[in-house]
Scaffold this active site. Structure first.
Site, mmCIF file in Angstrom:
data_model
loop_
_atom_site.group_PDB
_atom_site.id
_atom_site.type_symbol
_atom_site.label_atom_id
_atom_site.label_comp_id
_atom_site.label_asym_id
_atom_site.label_seq_id
_atom_site.Cartn_x
_atom_site.Cartn_y
_atom_site.Cartn_z
ATOM 1 N N GLU A 193 -1.355 -9.070 3.059
ATOM 2 C CA GLU A 193 -1.182 -9.686 4.389
ATOM 3 C C GLU A 193 -2.503 -10.172 4.987
ATOM 4 O OE1 GLU A 193 -0.613 -6.504 3.634
ATOM 5 O OE2 GLU A 193 -1.166 -5.117 5.248
ATOM 6 N N HIS B 93 -3.593 -4.930 0.313
ATOM 7 C CA HIS B 93 -2.932 -5.494 1.500
ATOM 8 C C HIS B 93 -2.965 -7.019 1.438
ATOM 9 C CE1 HIS B 93 -2.461 -1.773 3.870
ATOM 10 N NE2 HIS B 93 -3.532 -1.374 3.199
ATOM 11 N N CYS C 186 0.836 -1.208 0.000
ATOM 12 C CA CYS C 186 0.000 0.000 0.000
ATOM 13 C C CYS C 186 0.875 1.265 0.000
ATOM 14 C CB CYS C 186 -0.976 -0.037 1.172
ATOM 15 S SG CYS C 186 -2.413 1.004 0.868
HETATM 16 N N1 GLN Z 1 -1.858 6.704 2.896
HETATM 17 C C1 GLN Z 1 -2.007 5.953 1.706
HETATM 18 C C2 GLN Z 1 -3.378 6.117 1.077
HETATM 19 O O1 GLN Z 1 -4.290 6.561 1.721
HETATM 20 C C3 GLN Z 1 -1.735 4.481 1.953
HETATM 21 C C4 GLN Z 1 -2.749 3.835 2.829
HETATM 22 C C5 GLN Z 1 -2.260 2.535 3.400
HETATM 23 O O2 GLN Z 1 -1.075 2.246 3.390
HETATM 24 N N2 GLN Z 1 -3.157 1.734 3.923
HETATM 25 O O3 GLN Z 1 -3.553 5.811 -0.088
#
Ligand code: GLN
Length: 540
Positions: free
Chosen positions: A508, A506, A377
């Site tokens: 994970e 994600h 992410c």
């Molecule tokens: N801050 C970034 C976004 O909002 C990544 C979010 C995250 O890593 N969950 O896109």
């Protein structure tokens, strides 16, 4: 429910019970009730409450839902989770819609009734025969009283269908060196004053429970089934200990049921692998939530850590996680040298600007030193920023989350997210939950997954800016996964690098102890390869 203190591993106990009943042939699900007023876990800082987990249907929950999914090897939904805030919100909405037809809406019975309705709904939707429900907090706390009341009411109506398990604590004060049962006796009495008598007490302690103490608890509380639950090195051993204590068989017998089968072979193999690795692999994670020490870190990144473990174990390796404080690289770039001793680097998800420049430096190091890199992410977004700055030479390239004035917004906010933020609509409003991702043929991602499309879970507001995609790709950054419907970049990779891959989603959240996530496995495998190559290089 939990007694005496929090942090006893109630979530692991619930997960283990649920898994054992599942392996005995029943359709089982697990639910978490969190007593706080937040409607979901999405607005809480991970240092306060641990990782924010995301269900496939896009609810932001407490990390326990992650434990349930990992142990049950399944995907849960929003019906598996509730908070005080969510319960009240639905009651208030119903009241505003005149659904109570002029009646007074009262805390009792309407709140417990709504809790019960949600429990039944979850059972129905997941088509479960048994639901294990974890009540957050500790008995005796004001905030979970209404949930205990709901439990009491359910039991009153159908005593044959409801059982209570108290996960309690038996301290061993260092000046006495002896295990004490009194706090657990008090916890049972506190529960009694809420109208509940536990059927089973799970005795959590650093050591196993002995026969005299088992008898003392039984005598003083009237609970005959006292199960020893000592500390273990790996949470995945807990179900095997419970099985030795016949916990699941007791639960079934109390319901008038019997095991349809018992199959723990794969689980035993897993635990053997955990305790008997053949090699070691060292993975660095650049964390941010250092708030109150290492403990916070473990909770804030629990799914990432578990995913690394699953992947390492599947490759017969012992995972060693090294915490990196990326902020330090900003003042002292020489400290980047510590990355040398790693087999792989993970930059996990995150928000805001703290430590960002340090993380970008770490990514640059990984890219230019053939160190396996996995960006999750925010980690993926920062890899794109790094590439734009140092390969495309867009010196001020950035994500607009950090620098809205950049002349090269290679990561930019999604249009609908811009509107939401303008309305200050923050809660549960990110791009959340599972979306399909189409993989590019011949890519690292596709080889790892062995599929043409996959489904993965998201939690973000920003995205790779498609205005820059052609230029990034021309310079060698491959977009190997896209969400076709909106043409969003979901996976990036560097084909020339031993392993350099980032995901907007994600992964994970989908890793399981019995089936490691393909991308984590490919990443850790690349780390092991590098380790072998370096070992043979030094040998020569
Ligand atoms: N801050 C970034 C976004 O909002 C990544 C979010 C995250 O890593 N969950 O896109």
């Amino acid at each position: 429910m939990g007694g005496v203190i929090s942090g006893l591993g109630k979530g692991v106990a619930v997960s283990s019970m649920a898994m054992l009943l599942q392996q005995k042939g029943y359709r089982v699900t697990a639910m978490k009730i969190d007593p706080y007023v937040n409607v979901d876990a999405g607005t809480m800082n991970p240092t306060e409450h641990g990782e924010v987990f995301v269900t496939k249907d896009g609810l932001e929950t407490d990390q326990d839902i992650g434990n349930y999914e990992r142990f049950l090897n399944t995907e849960l939904t929003r019906s598996n989770y509730m908070t005080t805030g969510a319960v009240y919100l639905s009651l208030i909405e119903a009241e505003r819609n005149l659904q109570f037809s002029g009646k007074c809406v009262e805390v009792v019975p309407h709140v417990p009734n709504e809790v019960i309705r949600r429990i039944r709904l979850c059972a129905q939707q997941t088509r479960s025969e048994i639901v294990i429900i974890e009540v957050g907090g500790t008995v005796g706390e004001y905030q979970n009283l209404l949930f205990l009341e709901a439990a009491r009411m359910m039991h009153l109506k159908e005593p044959e269908n409801v059982q209570f398990v108290l996960v309690s604590y038996l301290p061993i004060p260092s000046n006495l060196g002896e295990m004490k049962t009194k706090p657990t006796q008090y916890a049972v009495r506190t529960l009694n004053s809420a109208g509940i008598q536990p059927d089973i007490v799970l005795a959590r302690a650093s050591q196993a429970l002995d026969a005299p103490r088992r008898a003392r608890i039984a005598e003083n509380t009237g609970v005959d089934e006292v199960i020893s639950a000592p500390d273990v090195a790996s949470i995945y051993e807990v179900p095997l200990n419970f099985e030795r204590e016949k916990l699941a068989d007791t639960l079934l017998a109390n319901f008038g049921l019997r095991a349809r089968r018992t199959d723990l072979r794969r689980w035993r193999t897993l635990v053997r692998r955990v305790y008997r690795p053949r090699r070691q692999v060292r993975i660095g994670i650049a964390g941010k939530y250092f708030g109150t020490g290492d403990f916070t870190l473990l909770d804030s990144y629990i799914s990432v850590i578990e995913a690394v473990k699953h992947a390492a174990w599947s490759l017969r390796a012992k995972p060693e996680v090294v915490w990196l404080n990326a902020e330090a690289y900003e003042q002292a770039p020489a400290q980047l040298k510590e990355l040398q001793r790693l087999d792989g680097l993970i930059i996990p998800g995150g928000f805001g600007s703290r430590g960002i420049e340090g993380k970008i430096k770490a990514i640059q190091y990984a890219r230019t030193h053939a160190l396996p890199f996995f960006g999750l992410c925010y980690g993926m977004q920062l890899a794109v920023v790094e590439f734009a700055r140092n390969v495309l030479k867009f010196r001020d390239a950035d994500t607009t989350e950090v620098n809205p004035a950049t002349t090269h917004p290679v990561i930019d906010i999604l249009p609908e997210q811009r509107e939401k933020l303008a309305r200050r609509d923050y809660g549960g409003s990110m791009r959340l939950g599972a979306y399909p991702c189409t993989l590019k043929r011949g890519s690292v991602a596709q080889a790892a997954y062995g599929a043409a499309t996959v489904s993965e879970r998201h939690r973000h507001r920003y995205e790779v800016n498609n205005v820059y995609r052609a230029r990034l790709e021309k310079a060698g950054l491959r977009v190997s996964g896209v969400f076709k419907t909106r043409d969003l970049a979901e996976i990036i990779e560097l084909p020339e690098h031993p392993f350099f891959l980032g995901t907007q989603f994600h992964p994970e959240f989908l890793s399981r102890p019995l089936t490691a996530h393909p991308l984590f496995r490919a990443f850790v495998a690349a780390g092991l390869t590098r380790q072998r190559q370096r070992a043979s290089a030094t040998a020569e």
